[in-house]
Every structure is written in structure tokens, then in C-alpha cells.
Design an enzyme around this catalytic site. Structure first.
Site, mmCIF file in Angstrom:
data_model
loop_
_atom_site.group_PDB
_atom_site.id
_atom_site.type_symbol
_atom_site.label_atom_id
_atom_site.label_comp_id
_atom_site.label_asym_id
_atom_site.label_seq_id
_atom_site.Cartn_x
_atom_site.Cartn_y
_atom_site.Cartn_z
ATOM 1 N N LYS A 157 0.853 -1.188 0.000
ATOM 2 C CA LYS A 157 0.000 0.000 0.000
ATOM 3 C C LYS A 157 0.892 1.242 0.000
ATOM 4 C CE LYS A 157 -3.821 1.968 2.771
ATOM 5 N NZ LYS A 157 -4.652 1.773 3.978
ATOM 6 N N SER A 202 -9.643 1.668 3.205
ATOM 7 C CA SER A 202 -8.831 2.429 2.301
ATOM 8 C C SER A 202 -7.801 1.599 1.526
ATOM 9 C CB SER A 202 -8.090 3.526 3.067
ATOM 10 O OG SER A 202 -7.196 2.952 4.006
ATOM 11 N N SER A 230 -9.559 -0.653 7.425
ATOM 12 C CA SER A 230 -9.060 -0.537 6.058
ATOM 13 C C SER A 230 -8.348 -1.745 5.478
ATOM 14 C CB SER A 230 -8.132 0.660 5.940
ATOM 15 O OG SER A 230 -8.896 1.820 5.802
HETATM 16 N N1 GLN Z 1 -13.069 3.949 6.705
HETATM 17 C C1 GLN Z 1 -12.375 4.392 7.874
HETATM 18 C C2 GLN Z 1 -12.018 5.850 7.739
HETATM 19 O O1 GLN Z 1 -12.316 6.422 6.732
HETATM 20 C C3 GLN Z 1 -11.172 3.539 8.144
HETATM 21 C C4 GLN Z 1 -9.958 3.951 7.417
HETATM 22 C C5 GLN Z 1 -8.757 3.135 7.746
HETATM 23 O O2 GLN Z 1 -8.826 2.117 8.413
HETATM 24 N N2 GLN Z 1 -7.609 3.637 7.315
HETATM 25 O O3 GLN Z 1 -11.460 6.443 8.616
#
Ligand code: GLN
Length: 513
Positions: A79, A154, A178
Site C-alpha cells: 500500500k 482504504s 481498512s
Molecule cells: N473507513 C475508515 C475511515 O475512513 C477507516 C480507514 C482506515 O482504516 N484507514 O477512517
């Protein structure tokens, strides 16, 4: 079976037995990327030459009988939030478009030390803020199961590249779901380790008390192998925990006797798609047929998890992202060459008005910071910075941030009490299968609510895994979420493997041709 269809464990066996070289394996995945990434968009960058050169090095070492690392010759995608020395690390943000870190994240360094082949960097929501990968400043990633749908986020690129067989393994990060949520929506296995299990050194911070890197793979066995490589204490991250790393890849095959599985009423309430509920309940029955016992547990504060998370995460983000001012770091507005001009203007106005204090809006330096941040960050990142700044400001700090920290403690206590009765908690990872691209972009609240089953894992600092447990009537993957007490990754992986021995959901693949 084609090389790209194999699990990492099988590929490693091929490499070790001489059935395939690392160059052949790497070429197979590169060809897959050439063929399908135009439509999927999982990769921000593919390191073709460097990957092949590394594969050759590993093959040479193997031919000479030199000792080889744990992942010798296996492609791994990363990532784009993890620093790779000398290579772009953008966090899918204009802000870091030109950023080339001078060092490797510890996770990356450990992969290199394990002789992995780093095949490319994957797309994500900007600074990992989002749950659909639609917040990337650069491109959309599409769900390989249905190109009109989001892959989750994400770590959308990390999940999609494994689902589309463009990499056997990938690394994601999970601040509020994420890794697990995109794994669930793309039909792969993804784990968020306990906070402190994996070093955060070189992981570009979103919310430092929640962020954690972890593996995505086809199977729990593969995830175990990858976790074993990246986990462990790191003196460069003071929050990494100094505890031995069990040999997950050895223990994963040992079945769990007398597994006690908890079901929380709170995970089966309003908003849960009936098809998802059905698949999750069937998965629980599979565990029962394997000898597990099922117990009701209660997580009474989980109804506050989304609200708590969306205070704490933006607060930490507003502080962490303050460093991107276009001077110390990151994108600088094109008009920055006007700074000298503006300074002259300011000096003359000072002289004219002999004002001692000018509104900071008129200060050219502040003007440059403002423009750089306005242009460098996307809408969602700005929204989080504003929410966090507000919640941390004088007069609101106690009412929001401090209150959220107290609720966070209660959420953790719920888990401690539940885990006194059960080994793992099972439930859905996301309330519905993958939604359509564009469907929620203009509705941040509905995006945030999509995180309701995952954020509490991060708030509590415990472990969680998502494994494929079904397909919806529209043919979309459904994920089973297992949560564990701290440092029970071994148990999570063994339970996931047990399920994968008894079912074939993890072997299903999207048709991409
Ligand atoms: N969807 C969550 C957010 O937008 C989690 C994001 C993540 O785990 N990086 O904060």
C-alpha cells in the site's frame, strides 16, 4: 493451474522444489497486471524492472545454495502509505506526489530482508481516509468482482490486486477497518494485528493510536506467513511491543480444540443486509460443525464506536497532517514564487499603516501555507482536518476529544469482559456487499456508518481478520469478521484456516476476461 492462480504457500513450494523460478513467478504476475490492471486500477506504480532484477537475484542465490529469506522470490504488493526508500510514496495524495522517502518503513525493510519481490505500490484512499478508495487523488480502483463497484477501502488496491491475482500477497494498513473491509468486499483474507504487533515506523501516520499494518492474502495460511515476516518489536517504533513472534505459519494448521465463539447482538442489528447476515450465520454453523461452541456476548458500548472513532481519528489526523505545509513537506502551491512579491507588498503596507499586527490572512507565509494545503489535500482529508481541529479546540476539547477517550476505554472494557467468556467474536465485517462507485461519495455520514463493525477493533487495540464466507445473489463476496483479544493472532489465523479447510469460499475468483 497457472502460477498466478496459486496461493503464496504453493508458489513457495514451487520455488523451493525448482518447479518455477522467481523470474517466472514475477513475470506471471506482471503479465496479469498488464492484462487486467487497466480495468481494475489497483496499482499506483508497478516496479517492473526492479522486481525482475530482485527475482533474478533470488534465483541466483538459490542456484548457488545461499541461505534464503522466508518469502524468497515471492511477489508482494505494498500500500502506498508505507515508505519505500528512494521510491515515490504518495498516500494517494497530491500533497506527497513528489515525495521520495529517504528510508524504508520497517515493514518494507523486513520484506526485503525476507527476499520478497516488491512488485508495486497500491492505490488507497488519500492518507487512508475512506472506505471505498474513491478518495484517491489519482485513480479509481474497481472491485474485480464487479467493475462498477468499489473495492472497499482504504486499502482498496491491496485487496483488489490479490482478488484479481495480480499479486499473491499484499500489505495494507487498518486504522478503522481498512484491511478487513476491502478484504471482505473483494473476497480475500485480511488481518489487522493487535496494536503494537507490527512496527509503524515509516507508515505515514493517519491516526497514530489506531494505525496498524497487516497482511492480505488468498488464505489464512498465506497471511500467517506474511505476518510472521512483518511482525515483531522494532526499536524505531516505541509503540511496537517487545514480545516474541510465534511461528504463525507453523501453528496455523493446528486445529483449535473447543473453540468458544461469541456472537454479539449488537452486530446483528439495524442496517445489516439480510444476505450478509445469512452468510455470517451459516459460517457460524460451520464452526459449530467443527466442534466450536457458540455463546452470546454483549458489547453495549459498540453503538458509540462510529461516533468515538470519528472524533479520535480526525483529532489525531489534524495533528499528524499539520506537517504538510509545503515547506517542511509536500506539495507547494505554484504561486509560492509570489511569496517574495507578497512580502514586499506586506512590508510596504506595514510601513503605510504602521500597524503592528496584520491579520494573519494577509501574511504571505500563511497565505502560502493555506494555498498549498488547499490545493494539496482532497475534500475528505480537509473535512477530517477541520473536524479534528474543531474537536481539539479550546472549549470543545473536553466535550468531544476527552469524552471520546473515555468511551474508547469503555469499548475496550466491553471486549475484555466478552473475552473472559469466549476466544473469538464472530460477526459481519461490513453491513452490505460492495456498493456502486459514486453511490456514497456525496454522503460522508453513510460512508462513516459503513465502518460500524470494524472501528471498535482499532479503538480497543485488539486483533481482527476478515475471511470470505459467501457470495451475495448478485455474486459479490461477503466477509466473516473474527475479533480476538490482544496478541491472539495465532488463534485468529488458526480459526480462519479451520474455516478455509471446511469451505471453499476463499478459492472463488472473479471472472475478469
Ligand atoms: N473507513 C475508515 C475511515 O475512513 C477507516 C480507514 C482506515 O482504516 N484507514 O477512517
Amino acid at each position: 493451474m497457472s502460477l498466478f492462480d496459486m496461493t503464496a504457500t504453493d508458489l513457495l513450494a514451487q520455488l523451493q522444489s525448482g518447479g518455477a523460478t522467481s523470474v517466472e513467478v514475477t513475470q506471471a504476475f506482471l503479465a496479469r497486471i498488464d492484462c487486467h490492471d487497466k480495468s481494475v486500477g489497483a496499482f499506483l506504480r508497478v516496479n517492473r524492472e526492479a522486481a525482475l532484477a530482485q527475482a533474478e537475484r533470488v534465483d541466483r542465490k538459490r542456484a548457488c545454495g545461499e541461505p534464503l529469506g522466508r518469502l524468497s522470490g515471492l511477489p508482494v504488493a505494498i500500500k502506498d502509505v508505507l515508505c519505500t526508500a528512494g521510491e515515490p510514496t504518495t498516500c494517494a495524495s497530491r500533497m506527497l506526489e513528489e515525495f521520495r522517502p529517504p528510508y524504508d518503513a520497517t515493514v518494507v525493510a523486513r520484506l526485503k530482508a525476507a527476499d520478497a519481490v516488491l512488485i508495486g505500490k497500491t492505490n488507497m484512499d488519500e492518507f487512508a481516509m475512506g472506505g471505498s478508495t474513491e478518495n484517491s487523488a489519482f485513480q479509481l480502483t474497481r472491485n474485480p468482482w464487479d467493475l462498477q463497484r468499489i473495492p472497499g477501502g482504504s486499502s482498496g488496491g491491496a485487496a483488489a490486486c490479490v482478488a484479481a491475482s495480480m499479486a499473491p500477497l499484499s500489505i495494507g494498513t487498518d486504522t478503522g477497518g481498512s484491511i478487513r473491509q476491502p478484504a471482505g468486499l473483494c473476497g480475500v483474507t485480511g488481518m489487522k494485528p493487535t496494536y503494537g504487533r507490527v512496527s509503524r515506523y515509516g507508515l505515514v501516520a493517519f491516526a497514530s493510536s489506531l494505525d496498524q499494518a497487516g497482511p492480505l492474502a488468498r488464505t489464512a495460511e498465506d497471511a500467517a506467513m506474511l505476518l510472521e515476516v512483518i511482525a515483531g518489536h522494532d526499536r524505531l517504533d516505541s509503540t511496537s511491543v517487545d514480545r516474541p513472534v510465534p511461528s504463525y505459519s507453523q501453528s496455523v494448521r493446528r486445529p483449535l480444540e473447543g473453540l468458544r465463539l461469541g456472537l454479539a447482538r449488537e452486530h446483528f442489528g439495524e442496517g445489516l443486509d439480510p444476505e450478509v447476515e445469512k452468510a455470517v450465520r451459516e459460517a457460524v454453523r460451520v464452526y459449530e460443525s467443527l466442534g466450536a461452541t457458540v455463546h452470546d456476548v454483549s458489547l453495549p458500548h459498540s453503538k458509540y464506536a462510529v461516533a468515538t472513532y470519528y472524533i479520535i481519528a480526525p483529532c489525531e489526523a489534524s495533528s499528524n497532517l499539520a506537517r504538510y505545509d509545503g515547506v517542511h513537506y509536500g506539495y507547494r502551491t505554484d504561486q509560492s514564487d509570489r511569496v517574495a512579491e507578497l512580502e514586499t507588498e506586506l512590508a510596504s503596507r506595514r510601513a503605510e499603516t504602521s500597524a503592528t499586527v496584520l491579520d494573519e490572512i494577509d501574511n504571505p507565509l500563511v497565505r502560502m501555507y493555506r494555498r498549498s494545503r488547499a490545493e494539496g489535500f482532497g475534500a475528505e482529508v480537509k473535512r477530517r482536518i477541520m473536524l479534528g481541529t474543531y474537536a481539539l479546540s479550546a472549549g470543545y476539547y473536553d466535550a468531544y476529544y476527552l469524552k471520546a477517550l473515555k468511551v474508547r476505554r469503555l469499548i475496550r472494557r466491553d471486549f475484555d469482559e466478552a473475552f473472559a467468556q469466549v476466544d473469538l467474536i464472530a460477526g459481519p465485517v461490513a453491513p452490505t456487499p460492495a456498493f456502486k462507485i459514486g453511490e456514497r461519495v456525496n454522503d460522508p455520514l453513510s460512508m462513516y456508518l459503513f465502518d460500524l463493525y470494524t472501528v471498535s477493533t482499532n479503538l480497543a487495540g485488539i486483533g481482527g481478520i476478515s475471511i470470505p464466507c459467501g457470495l451475495s445473489s448478485a455474486g459479490l463476496p461477503i466477509g466473516l469478521h473474527l475479533q480476538s483479544p490482544p496478541f491472539a493472532e495465532d488463534c485468529l489465523l488458526r480459526a480462519a484456516h479451520m474455516f478455509q479447510q471446511a469451505t471453499d469460499w476463499h478459492t472463488r475468483k472473479p471472472v475478469l476476461d
